[in-house]
Design a protein around this motif. Structure first.
Motif, PDB file in Angstrom:
ATOM      1  N   TRP A 114     -62.663 -90.367 -47.273  1.00 11.00           N
ATOM      2  CA  TRP A 114     -61.954 -89.091 -47.220  1.00 11.00           C
ATOM      3  C   TRP A 114     -61.726 -88.507 -48.610  1.00 11.00           C
ATOM      4  O   TRP A 114     -61.428 -87.323 -48.741  1.00 11.00           O
ATOM      5  CB  TRP A 114     -60.589 -89.265 -46.555  1.00 11.00           C
ATOM      6  N   GLN A 115     -61.836 -89.302 -49.643  1.00 12.01           N
ATOM      7  CA  GLN A 115     -61.491 -88.849 -50.993  1.00 12.01           C
ATOM      8  C   GLN A 115     -62.220 -87.590 -51.428  1.00 12.01           C
ATOM      9  O   GLN A 115     -61.671 -86.788 -52.163  1.00 12.01           O
ATOM     10  CB  GLN A 115     -61.765 -89.962 -52.009  1.00 12.01           C
ATOM     11  N   HIS A 116     -63.427 -87.405 -51.005  1.00 14.44           N
ATOM     12  CA  HIS A 116     -64.210 -86.248 -51.451  1.00 14.44           C
ATOM     13  C   HIS A 116     -64.427 -85.237 -50.333  1.00 14.44           C
ATOM     14  O   HIS A 116     -65.284 -84.368 -50.460  1.00 14.44           O
ATOM     15  CB  HIS A 116     -65.546 -86.724 -52.032  1.00 14.44           C
ATOM     16  N   PRO A 124     -63.205 -82.049 -48.549  1.00 12.36           N
ATOM     17  CA  PRO A 124     -62.270 -80.944 -48.803  1.00 12.36           C
ATOM     18  C   PRO A 124     -61.342 -80.663 -47.618  1.00 12.36           C
ATOM     19  O   PRO A 124     -60.213 -80.215 -47.808  1.00 12.36           O
ATOM     20  CB  PRO A 124     -63.172 -79.736 -49.091  1.00 12.36           C
ATOM     21  N   GLU A 161     -58.451 -83.082 -47.946  1.00 13.53           N
ATOM     22  CA  GLU A 161     -57.606 -82.653 -49.056  1.00 13.53           C
ATOM     23  C   GLU A 161     -56.722 -81.482 -48.627  1.00 13.53           C
ATOM     24  O   GLU A 161     -55.535 -81.430 -48.942  1.00 13.53           O
ATOM     25  CB  GLU A 161     -58.479 -82.256 -50.249  1.00 13.53           C
ATOM     26  N   GLN A 162     -57.294 -80.541 -47.877  1.00 18.07           N
ATOM     27  CA  GLN A 162     -56.537 -79.375 -47.410  1.00 18.07           C
ATOM     28  C   GLN A 162     -55.455 -79.796 -46.405  1.00 18.07           C
ATOM     29  O   GLN A 162     -54.333 -79.289 -46.447  1.00 18.07           O
ATOM     30  CB  GLN A 162     -57.486 -78.336 -46.775  1.00 18.07           C
ATOM     31  N   ILE A 186     -53.883 -82.689 -46.262  1.00 12.80           N
ATOM     32  CA  ILE A 186     -52.818 -83.347 -47.022  1.00 12.80           C
ATOM     33  C   ILE A 186     -51.991 -82.318 -47.791  1.00 12.80           C
ATOM     34  O   ILE A 186     -50.761 -82.344 -47.773  1.00 12.80           O
ATOM     35  CB  ILE A 186     -53.392 -84.421 -47.964  1.00 12.80           C
ATOM     36  N   GLU A 187     -52.657 -81.381 -48.439  1.00 11.66           N
ATOM     37  CA  GLU A 187     -51.947 -80.365 -49.217  1.00 11.66           C
ATOM     38  C   GLU A 187     -51.051 -79.512 -48.315  1.00 11.66           C
ATOM     39  O   GLU A 187     -49.879 -79.283 -48.629  1.00 11.66           O
ATOM     40  CB  GLU A 187     -52.964 -79.480 -49.943  1.00 11.66           C
ATOM     41  N   CYS A 207     -48.078 -86.555 -43.085  1.00 12.28           N
ATOM     42  CA  CYS A 207     -49.488 -86.657 -43.531  1.00 12.28           C
ATOM     43  C   CYS A 207     -50.239 -87.654 -42.665  1.00 12.28           C
ATOM     44  O   CYS A 207     -51.370 -87.396 -42.234  1.00 12.28           O
ATOM     45  CB  CYS A 207     -49.575 -87.078 -44.992  1.00 12.28           C
TER      46      CYS A 207
END
Length: 181
Positions: free
Chosen positions: A142-144, A146, A149-150, A152-153, A175
């Motif tokens: 999941w690290q890369h 997007p 990432e969205q 989580i943000e 989360c």
């Protein structure tokens, strides 16, 4: 499940808060007779800032979470008319992070105050599942991504109740839930 509730009117006594510390356990929500902010009172004289601070420091020092409520904004009413009327949010359920995880669907509703100066407080909850659920683990793939990432943000930026550690705990829980669904 055991629930310990108390009506704590002696909050000014130096022995009250230490005695409450001896009562609190992970699975015991509590019903207090004290406010955490001047906004929880309508009418009458202001509460002592020292008293409010002592209560909020007690909550924070134990990492307790106020699970909130729905319904009327106050739980006590002196039932006087006009400017003599005073209303306060005395009733609240404070729980540990462990209890919050065990009962994530717990909900508190302040009911009508028929026949009493205190509103009845109803706690609804779903018992913990009998089977242990799969443990959440972050997937390094999941690290890369997007989208992850969205997620989580967006989840982290949502408003969260509580003080310091309980607020972080709540954000992590949200989360985990968002990533699992």
């Amino acid at each position: 499940m055991h629930i310990c509730c108390w009506n704590c009117q002696g909050i000014r006594s130096p022995l009250t808060l230490p005695n409450l510390r001896n009562i609190i356990r992970d699975s015991n929500p509590g019903d207090f007779n004290c406010i955490t902010s001047p906004l929880e009172k309508i009418g009458g004289n202001n509460h002592s800032q020292q008293r409010i601070r002592a209560f909020t420091q007690f909550i924070d020092s134990w990492g307790l979470i106020d699970i909130g409520f729905s319904g009327f904004p106050t739980t006590w009413n002196n039932r006087r008319d006009g400017l003599a009327n005073i209303q306060e949010r005395f009733g609240r359920f404070l729980v540990s992070p462990t209890w919050s995880l065990k009962y994530p669907s717990a909900a508190v509703t302040y009911l009508d105050d028929q026949g009493s100066d205190h509103r009845s407080i109803l706690m609804s909850m779903t018992p913990p599942p009998m089977k242990s659920r799969k443990q959440f683990r972050f997937d390094s793939r999941w690290q890369h991504n997007p989208k992850v990432e969205q997620i989580i943000e967006n989840t982290w930026q949502r408003e969260s109740r509580g003080l310091n550690l309980p607020r972080v705990f709540s954000k992590l829980k949200n989360c985990r839930y968002a990533l699992s669904h």
